[in-house]
Design a protein around this motif. Structure first.
Motif, PDB file in Angstrom:
ATOM      1  N   ARG A 185      55.903  46.450  94.333  1.00 11.04           N
ATOM      2  CA  ARG A 185      56.200  46.145  92.927  1.00 11.04           C
ATOM      3  C   ARG A 185      55.406  47.107  92.045  1.00 11.04           C
ATOM      4  O   ARG A 185      54.192  47.220  92.224  1.00 11.04           O
ATOM      5  CB  ARG A 185      55.804  44.695  92.601  1.00 11.04           C
ATOM      6  N   PRO A 186      56.064  47.805  91.112  1.00  9.22           N
ATOM      7  CA  PRO A 186      55.304  48.641  90.163  1.00  9.22           C
ATOM      8  C   PRO A 186      54.606  47.713  89.162  1.00  9.22           C
ATOM      9  O   PRO A 186      55.242  46.839  88.573  1.00  9.22           O
ATOM     10  CB  PRO A 186      56.381  49.471  89.454  1.00  9.22           C
ATOM     11  N   ILE A 187      53.301  47.903  88.988  1.00  9.00           N
ATOM     12  CA  ILE A 187      52.510  47.046  88.091  1.00  9.00           C
ATOM     13  C   ILE A 187      51.822  47.945  87.058  1.00  9.00           C
ATOM     14  O   ILE A 187      51.302  49.007  87.415  1.00  9.00           O
ATOM     15  CB  ILE A 187      51.437  46.264  88.887  1.00  9.00           C
ATOM     16  N   HIS A 188      51.814  47.506  85.780  1.00  9.51           N
ATOM     17  CA  HIS A 188      51.113  48.285  84.755  1.00  9.51           C
ATOM     18  C   HIS A 188      49.648  48.431  85.161  1.00  9.51           C
ATOM     19  O   HIS A 188      49.029  47.484  85.632  1.00  9.51           O
ATOM     20  CB  HIS A 188      51.198  47.588  83.394  1.00  9.51           C
ATOM     21  N   ARG A 189      49.092  49.623  84.942  1.00  6.71           N
ATOM     22  CA  ARG A 189      47.751  49.936  85.457  1.00  6.71           C
ATOM     23  C   ARG A 189      46.691  48.928  84.985  1.00  6.71           C
ATOM     24  O   ARG A 189      45.722  48.677  85.694  1.00  6.71           O
ATOM     25  CB  ARG A 189      47.342  51.367  85.121  1.00  6.71           C
ATOM     26  N   SER A 190      46.915  48.343  83.801  1.00  7.20           N
ATOM     27  CA  SER A 190      45.923  47.399  83.269  1.00  7.20           C
ATOM     28  C   SER A 190      46.035  46.026  83.916  1.00  7.20           C
ATOM     29  O   SER A 190      45.192  45.156  83.676  1.00  7.20           O
ATOM     30  CB  SER A 190      46.096  47.265  81.756  1.00  7.20           C
ATOM     31  N   GLN A 191      47.062  45.792  84.741  1.00  4.61           N
ATOM     32  CA  GLN A 191      47.282  44.455  85.324  1.00  4.61           C
ATOM     33  C   GLN A 191      47.157  44.432  86.843  1.00  4.61           C
ATOM     34  O   GLN A 191      47.375  43.388  87.463  1.00  4.61           O
ATOM     35  CB  GLN A 191      48.688  43.962  84.923  1.00  4.61           C
ATOM     36  N   VAL A 192      46.785  45.568  87.433  1.00  8.15           N
ATOM     37  CA  VAL A 192      46.744  45.649  88.898  1.00  8.15           C
ATOM     38  C   VAL A 192      45.713  44.674  89.481  1.00  8.15           C
ATOM     39  O   VAL A 192      46.004  43.921  90.418  1.00  8.15           O
ATOM     40  CB  VAL A 192      46.450  47.095  89.357  1.00  8.15           C
ATOM     41  N   ALA A 193      44.504  44.676  88.924  1.00  5.07           N
ATOM     42  CA  ALA A 193      43.462  43.792  89.469  1.00  5.07           C
ATOM     43  C   ALA A 193      43.876  42.327  89.326  1.00  5.07           C
ATOM     44  O   ALA A 193      43.692  41.519  90.243  1.00  5.07           O
ATOM     45  CB  ALA A 193      42.131  44.042  88.761  1.00  5.07           C
ATOM     46  N   GLN A 194      44.485  42.010  88.167  1.00  2.40           N
ATOM     47  CA  GLN A 194      44.944  40.638  87.935  1.00  2.40           C
ATOM     48  C   GLN A 194      46.016  40.255  88.963  1.00  2.40           C
ATOM     49  O   GLN A 194      46.016  39.125  89.467  1.00  2.40           O
ATOM     50  CB  GLN A 194      45.494  40.551  86.505  1.00  2.40           C
TER      51      GLN A 194
END
Lengths: 256, 256
Positions: free
Chosen positions: B160-169
């Motif tokens: 799944r492509p995830i926005h870089r600011s939400q990867v850890a979440q």
């Protein structure tokens, strides 16, 4: 070595090293010292940017002794190295700031990612800067901060190379420590946050990144130092990057 | 649509689509059907590889009706699409497997990452394959499995492509669901796990990855299909990738 013993060594100027890996289990903190006239703005700046600037304690004006993180510890000589800033320039690094202390100063203690390193190591995640007794690598980024008054600019991050199979675990573990920067702000691809060369950190030491490792980035309490350059205040004091205040509070007290 | 209604539509052959995004809140499952002679080995294989093959329920021999995930549901016609395997070849895709059913068959229901997608969306993390009503992208990797008997090979992952600011979440949120693949097995850098071209998934549909997004990889319940190619059993049946069994169990029942 207990935190009390370490701070005593530091006060006698017998310890001048980065504090990562010392007094494992105890919260370490970043320091920013400002004259009272700028304290309200800086406090609002911290509240507006809690990820890089998690405010653990404010001390003063009128005293330099903490009451929460290490009751009675004198913040003018219990960090191994300080930076004195004038007009936005890091003018000098000193071992104690007693000669600079004035009673109108306010001391801000901010959470530090060294505090969650114990939990990473306990989970079997090796930290190269600890293994090699280096300072952690830190970088300026293009991640914007919420500006307040003279305090404006971009986030500074710390970087740790993590084995590719442990990256998600590192996010989960550090996410339990929101008061000491929490989970990473970025994973991999340094150029996406404006870092052009990992081998040339803006603060701290470079560390090697192996072929099966991914650079993982956490918000860093050195961020205010980046902001002080822009603010050009006549006078400010901070810790030197990596040379932290070691408190009497256990890391687990900040775990959620 | 409730899971009961969806399974009824499927049994009447009125629904032939990937099930991602349907019956939000309910656990979806991968299916593997094997003759009894291979069931013990396959069960051990699942226990040895719990991340790609989290075993939620075993059904049979002697019955095709679940008692745990959706009591009474008949596994021979309540998945929208099945694959029939002979000698390691995916011979055909069919809408029900009643013509192939024999009483010696054992049905394995394995956790599926669609189950944690609801939690990601609730946290404000957009999922492109859901937004675009596509099947999730899935890839063969070089991540080795623990082999048992004829069951040997490498892991399949969903991306799944995830926005870089939400990867850890995204790591933290999915880590709460260990029974449905849990946190990612890899973040970014597809070539590190043997994926050469993200635009050409081995299963499912390709999705675009934007400049501020990072590809994030989760262990996938299609892994057994990769393994069946190697095992070359005379006869096996699976779901078709993305066309899952939708259960009556709430995702939150598997959250920790």
């Amino acid at each position: 070595m207990t935190p009390t013993e370490l701070r005593a060594q530091i006060a006698r100027q017998m310890f001048d090293k980065p504090t990562a890996g010392y007094c494992n289990g105890y919260v370490q903190a970043n320091l920013v010292v400002l004259p009272k006239t700028h304290a309200a703005d800086f406090e609002r700046f911290c509240r507006a940017n809690p990820k890089p600037c998690p405010l653990l304690e404010m001390v003063g004006p009128g005293t330099a002794k903490t009451s929460k993180l290490a009751p009675g510890a004198d913040l003018t000589d219990t960090l191994p190295r300080y930076r004195v800033w004038r007009d936005g320039h890091n003018e000098q690094e000193v071992a104690d700031i007693k000669p600079f202390y004035t009673p109108d100063m306010v001391f801000f203690l901010l959470g530090c990612s060294f505090s969650f390193e114990e939990a990473l190591v306990k989970a079997g995640i090796r930290l190269r800067h600890v293994d090699q007794a280096k300072n952690v690598s830190m970088y300026r980024t293009n991640l914007p901060l919420v500006g307040v008054g003279p305090f404006q600019g971009e986030m500074v991050v710390s970087m740790r190379p993590i084995h590719r199979s442990q990256v998600a675990q590192a996010c989960i573990i550090t996410g339990r420590y929101p008061e000491v920067h929490g989970e990473p702000v970025h994973v991999g691809y340094p150029e996406m946050i404006g870092i052009t060369d990992l081998a040339k950190p803006d603060y701290g030491d470079p560390v090697e990144i192996m072929a099966d490792e991914i650079p993982v980035f956490w918000a860093c309490g050195v961020t205010p130092q980046n902001v002080l350059v822009n603010a050009r205040l006549p006078m400010a004091i901070t810790h030197a990057p990596g040379y932290m205040f070691v408190s009497d509070i256990k890391n687990e007290a900040y775990a959620v």
